[in-house]
Design a protein around this motif. Structure first.
Motif, PDB file in Angstrom:
ATOM      1  N   GLU A  93       1.007  -1.313   0.073  1.00  0.00           N
ATOM      2  CA  GLU A  93      -0.014   0.087   0.005  1.00  0.00           C
ATOM      3  C   GLU A  93       0.879   1.357  -0.174  1.00  0.00           C
ATOM      4  OE1 GLU A  93      -3.471   2.286   2.777  1.00  0.00           O
ATOM      5  OE2 GLU A  93      -2.848   0.211   3.214  1.00  0.00           O
ATOM      6  N   VAL A  94       0.543   2.206  -1.062  1.00  0.00           N
ATOM      7  CA  VAL A  94       1.366   3.391  -1.004  1.00  0.00           C
ATOM      8  C   VAL A  94       0.322   4.633  -1.065  1.00  0.00           C
ATOM      9  CG1 VAL A  94       2.788   4.868  -2.335  1.00  0.00           C
ATOM     10  CG2 VAL A  94       3.108   2.457  -2.253  1.00  0.00           C
ATOM     11  N   ALA A  95       0.605   5.714  -0.029  1.00  0.00           N
ATOM     12  CA  ALA A  95      -0.242   6.734   0.017  1.00  0.00           C
ATOM     13  C   ALA A  95       0.700   7.718   0.488  1.00  0.00           C
ATOM     14  CB  ALA A  95      -1.259   6.566   1.029  1.00  0.00           C
ATOM     15  N   ASP A  96      -0.099   9.224   0.101  1.00  0.00           N
ATOM     16  CA  ASP A  96       0.640  10.433   0.585  1.00  0.00           C
ATOM     17  C   ASP A  96      -0.499  11.081   1.290  1.00  0.00           C
ATOM     18  OD1 ASP A  96      -1.251  11.331  -1.263  1.00  0.00           O
ATOM     19  OD2 ASP A  96       0.517  12.041  -2.827  1.00  0.00           O
ATOM     20  N   ALA A 134       4.703   4.047   2.466  1.00  0.00           N
ATOM     21  CA  ALA A 134       4.757   2.788   1.969  1.00  0.00           C
ATOM     22  C   ALA A 134       4.681   1.659   2.954  1.00  0.00           C
ATOM     23  CB  ALA A 134       5.791   2.460   1.111  1.00  0.00           C
ATOM     24  N   THR A 135       3.490   0.723   2.938  1.00  0.00           N
ATOM     25  CA  THR A 135       3.330  -0.135   4.086  1.00  0.00           C
ATOM     26  C   THR A 135       2.993  -1.413   3.429  1.00  0.00           C
ATOM     27  OG1 THR A 135       2.083   1.723   5.331  1.00  0.00           O
ATOM     28  CG2 THR A 135       1.616  -0.612   5.696  1.00  0.00           C
ATOM     29  N   GLY A 136       3.764  -2.314   4.123  1.00  0.00           N
ATOM     30  CA  GLY A 136       3.645  -3.797   3.884  1.00  0.00           C
ATOM     31  C   GLY A 136       4.590  -4.116   2.547  1.00  0.00           C
ATOM     32  N   ILE A 172       7.882   2.281   5.007  1.00  0.00           N
ATOM     33  CA  ILE A 172       9.084   3.586   4.747  1.00  0.00           C
ATOM     34  C   ILE A 172       8.323   4.392   4.361  1.00  0.00           C
ATOM     35  CG2 ILE A 172      10.604   3.969   2.857  1.00  0.00           C
ATOM     36  CD1 ILE A 172      11.223   1.017   2.402  1.00  0.00           C
ATOM     37  N   PHE A 173       8.637   5.773   4.992  1.00  0.00           N
ATOM     38  CA  PHE A 173       8.053   7.200   4.751  1.00  0.00           C
ATOM     39  C   PHE A 173       9.070   7.876   4.118  1.00  0.00           C
ATOM     40  CE2 PHE A 173       6.770   5.104   8.835  1.00  0.00           C
ATOM     41  CZ  PHE A 173       5.275   5.103   8.761  1.00  0.00           C
ATOM     42  N   TYR A 174       8.693   8.234   2.958  1.00  0.00           N
ATOM     43  CA  TYR A 174       9.595   9.332   1.874  1.00  0.00           C
ATOM     44  C   TYR A 174       8.896  10.788   2.139  1.00  0.00           C
ATOM     45  CZ  TYR A 174      11.717  11.314  -1.975  1.00  0.00           C
ATOM     46  OH  TYR A 174      12.366  12.208  -2.891  1.00  0.00           O
ATOM     47  N   ASN A 175      10.025  11.758   2.402  1.00  0.00           N
ATOM     48  CA  ASN A 175       9.619  13.229   2.431  1.00  0.00           C
ATOM     49  C   ASN A 175       9.821  13.698   0.998  1.00  0.00           C
ATOM     50  OD1 ASN A 175       9.707  16.208   2.722  1.00  0.00           O
ATOM     51  ND2 ASN A 175       9.391  15.731   4.947  1.00  0.00           N
ATOM     52  N   THR A 176       8.772  14.008   0.198  1.00  0.00           N
ATOM     53  CA  THR A 176       9.413  14.588  -1.141  1.00  0.00           C
ATOM     54  C   THR A 176       9.859  15.879  -1.158  1.00  0.00           C
ATOM     55  OG1 THR A 176       7.031  15.575  -1.277  1.00  0.00           O
ATOM     56  CG2 THR A 176       7.324  13.227  -2.096  1.00  0.00           C
ATOM     57  N   ALA A 229      14.463  13.054   2.719  1.00  0.00           N
ATOM     58  CA  ALA A 229      14.563  12.228   4.003  1.00  0.00           C
ATOM     59  C   ALA A 229      13.653  10.796   3.840  1.00  0.00           C
ATOM     60  CB  ALA A 229      14.407  12.978   5.226  1.00  0.00           C
ATOM     61  N   VAL A 230      14.493   9.811   4.209  1.00  0.00           N
ATOM     62  CA  VAL A 230      13.615   8.503   4.474  1.00  0.00           C
ATOM     63  C   VAL A 230      13.787   7.946   5.720  1.00  0.00           C
ATOM     64  CG1 VAL A 230      13.557   6.099   3.624  1.00  0.00           C
ATOM     65  CG2 VAL A 230      13.948   7.842   2.008  1.00  0.00           C
TER      66      VAL A 230
END
Length: 210
Positions: A32-35, A44-46, A62-66, A70-71
């Motif tokens: 699952e990917v959501a913003d 991003a989960t799973g 995983i969390f990505y700051n656009t 930073a990750v």
């Protein structure tokens, strides 16, 4: 035995594999990917995976700051570097190059069968790693069947500094253990980084059992 010098040839890092990404592209996938509403953070989960410049991160989340690049990765984190060394952790924060960061419950498998573990690891820059409550071993930590085992030799310390620029690993409050038994203590201890081409001084200890 402690060796005074090591003349092994250092293997240059391999060229980056072509994964289809451009120099500035970052790839994110997961179950699952959501913003968020502002579109600044991609979550991003799973079975989450991020790839950037030959480096791959896998984790539960995983969390990505656009905006900053930073990750943050949490849960069973695995980082595979371009040189095929592997790092593990439970919670890892990285900069926009996926290089400098902080990790908890950290472990790394380096060249020449070297393993480093730490409660907390801080990567100051591309050349300096700082590990708190850590241990270093050049010995196998798994049996041939893949089960974990205690290393024959290891160095435990309250603080470990891996300085690639000066090709040295420094220890504070170092304890050398052989088969789990402490045999030597030093408030300050150092040896050459085993991944460098050559260096004088104490190198990675080699234990020989006749």
């Amino acid at each position: 035995l402690f060796r005074a010098a090591d003349k092994r040839q250092h293997t240059p890092p391999p060229a980056l594999e072509d994964d289809g990404l451009g120099p500035g592209d970052i790839y994110v996938e997961a179950d699952e990917v959501a913003d968020d509403r502002n579109g600044e953070v991609v979550a991003a989960t799973g079975h989450a995976e991020v790839r950037y410049q030959g480096r791959t991160i896998r984790a539960d989340h995983i969390f990505y700051n656009t905006q900053t690049g930073a990750v943050r990765a949490t849960g069973h984190v695995v980082i595979v570097n371009p040189d095929k060394t592997v790092q593990y952790g439970e919670d890892i924060l990285l900069d926009d190059q996926l290089r400098v960061g902080v990790a908890t419950a950290f472990a790394a498998r380096l060249q020449d069968n070297v393993t480093i573990v730490a409660g907390v690891a801080v990567r100051r820059n591309e050349n300096v790693n700082e590990l708190n409550h850590g241990a270093f071993t050049p010995c196998d930590i798994c049996t041939q069947s893949g089960k974990p085992k205690a290393p024959t030799f290891k160095i435990a310390a309250s603080r470990i500094i891996q300085d690639r620029e000066h090709q040295v690993i420094y220890y504070t409050n170092a304890v050398i253990l052989v088969k789990g038994l402490p045999i030597f203590y030093a408030p300050v201890f150092w040896h050459a980084d085993p991944t460098v081409e050559r260096r004088s001084g104490f190198l990675t200890p080699r234990i020989e059992i006749g």
